[in-house]
Design a protein around this motif. Sequence first.
Motif, short mmCIF file in Angstrom:
data_model
loop_
_atom_site.label_atom_id
_atom_site.label_comp_id
_atom_site.label_asym_id
_atom_site.label_seq_id
_atom_site.Cartn_x
_atom_site.Cartn_y
_atom_site.Cartn_z
N UNK A 25 -4.08 -5.68 -13.02
CA UNK A 25 -5.06 -6.62 -13.55
C UNK A 25 -6.21 -6.73 -12.55
N UNK A 26 -7.25 -7.42 -12.91
CA UNK A 26 -8.34 -7.78 -11.99
C UNK A 26 -8.99 -6.58 -11.29
N UNK A 27 -9.40 -5.58 -12.02
CA UNK A 27 -10.04 -4.40 -11.45
C UNK A 27 -11.41 -4.76 -10.89
N UNK A 28 -11.70 -4.29 -9.65
CA UNK A 28 -13.01 -4.51 -9.02
C UNK A 28 -13.45 -3.20 -8.37
N UNK A 29 -14.76 -2.99 -8.31
CA UNK A 29 -15.31 -1.78 -7.72
C UNK A 29 -16.30 -2.13 -6.62
N UNK A 30 -16.30 -1.33 -5.57
CA UNK A 30 -17.24 -1.51 -4.47
C UNK A 30 -18.57 -0.87 -4.84
N UNK B 82 -10.36 -1.73 -6.38
CA UNK B 82 -9.23 -2.59 -6.02
C UNK B 82 -8.69 -3.23 -7.29
N UNK B 83 -7.41 -3.56 -7.27
CA UNK B 83 -6.79 -4.20 -8.42
C UNK B 83 -5.60 -5.01 -7.95
N UNK C 18 -1.70 -5.74 -8.65
CA UNK C 18 -0.53 -5.20 -9.32
C UNK C 18 0.53 -6.28 -9.41
N UNK C 19 1.04 -6.50 -10.60
CA UNK C 19 2.10 -7.47 -10.83
C UNK C 19 3.38 -6.68 -11.08
N UNK C 20 4.27 -6.68 -10.11
CA UNK C 20 5.53 -5.94 -10.23
C UNK C 20 6.67 -6.93 -10.13
N UNK C 21 7.37 -7.13 -11.23
CA UNK C 21 8.49 -8.07 -11.32
C UNK C 21 8.05 -9.48 -10.91
N UNK C 22 6.81 -9.83 -11.24
CA UNK C 22 6.30 -11.16 -10.95
C UNK C 22 5.65 -11.31 -9.59
N UNK C 23 5.80 -10.32 -8.71
CA UNK C 23 5.20 -10.38 -7.38
C UNK C 23 3.84 -9.71 -7.46
N UNK C 24 2.80 -10.45 -7.10
CA UNK C 24 1.42 -9.95 -7.21
C UNK C 24 0.90 -9.55 -5.84
N UNK C 25 0.31 -8.35 -5.77
CA UNK C 25 -0.30 -7.85 -4.55
C UNK C 25 -1.56 -7.08 -4.89
N UNK C 26 -2.46 -6.99 -3.89
CA UNK C 26 -3.72 -6.26 -4.07
C UNK C 26 -3.55 -4.84 -3.54
N UNK C 27 -4.03 -3.88 -4.34
CA UNK C 27 -4.04 -2.48 -3.96
C UNK C 27 -5.49 -1.99 -4.02
N UNK C 28 -5.79 -0.93 -3.28
CA UNK C 28 -7.11 -0.34 -3.37
C UNK C 28 -7.00 1.17 -3.24
N UNK D 169 -6.07 7.56 -3.70
CA UNK D 169 -4.67 7.34 -3.37
C UNK D 169 -4.45 5.84 -3.19
N UNK D 170 -3.56 5.22 -3.97
CA UNK D 170 -3.35 3.77 -3.89
C UNK D 170 -2.78 3.33 -2.55
N UNK D 171 -3.33 2.24 -2.02
CA UNK D 171 -2.85 1.64 -0.77
C UNK D 171 -2.62 0.16 -1.02
N UNK D 172 -1.45 -0.34 -0.65
CA UNK D 172 -1.14 -1.75 -0.83
C UNK D 172 -1.76 -2.54 0.32
N UNK D 173 -2.57 -3.55 -0.01
CA UNK D 173 -3.26 -4.33 1.02
C UNK D 173 -2.53 -5.61 1.41
N UNK D 174 -2.10 -6.36 0.44
CA UNK D 174 -1.42 -7.62 0.75
C UNK D 174 0.09 -7.41 0.69
N UNK D 175 0.81 -8.35 1.26
CA UNK D 175 2.27 -8.19 1.33
C UNK D 175 2.98 -9.46 0.86
#
Length: 184
Positions: free
Chosen positions: A53-58, A65-66, A68-78, A85-91
């Motif tokens: 969800x929440x797609x954003x472009x530089x 960046x977007x 990702x909601x995986x099993x209810x856990x939300x994190x930002x990837x870019x 190549x996707x990289x997970x930013x938040x933890x």
Amino acid sequence: MVKVKVVYLCIFRLYKMRPTMRPLFFLISFIIATQIAAQEQRLKTLLSYSFPTELAASKIQGAIAWVENKEGVRNIHYAIAPEYRPVKLTNYTEDDGQVISNLEFTEDGETIIYVRGGAPNRSGEFPNPTSNPEGYKREIHSVNIISGMTKNLGMGAAPISVGENIIYLNKGGAWMMNLKGENA
């Protein structure tokens, strides 16, 4: 669930009335138990899929960046062009029900600002689906895509990056702060 109870009740009556029906009783019980277990597994599999969800472009670097909601856990990837190549930013590690929204790259493309937490209800209470005694707030955060460092900038919503500053909404008014979270 009601159908299962009715079937079990009928089978139980058969079992008590005719002892010769016991093999049929065990066979039907096995089939029903197998179907229930398979249905629960399908539901678990269905709910475990991640979705973006929440797609954003530089504006520069071809970065996206977007959330990702995986099993209810939300994190930002870019991802950055040309490989993307996707990289997970938040933890974030828990399904705490807190949404991540309003993703936006800063003008230099090195930082993403975002809001974590939902809007308050009419009483001013923020969503707290896990009944956390400390509660939650709607806060603006920043994360550097190079270092991965996340910083809480303070309460607010709808941040917009303008040069070195962020304009945001809080308590019915528009405010401005820098990327360090200090009022400008």
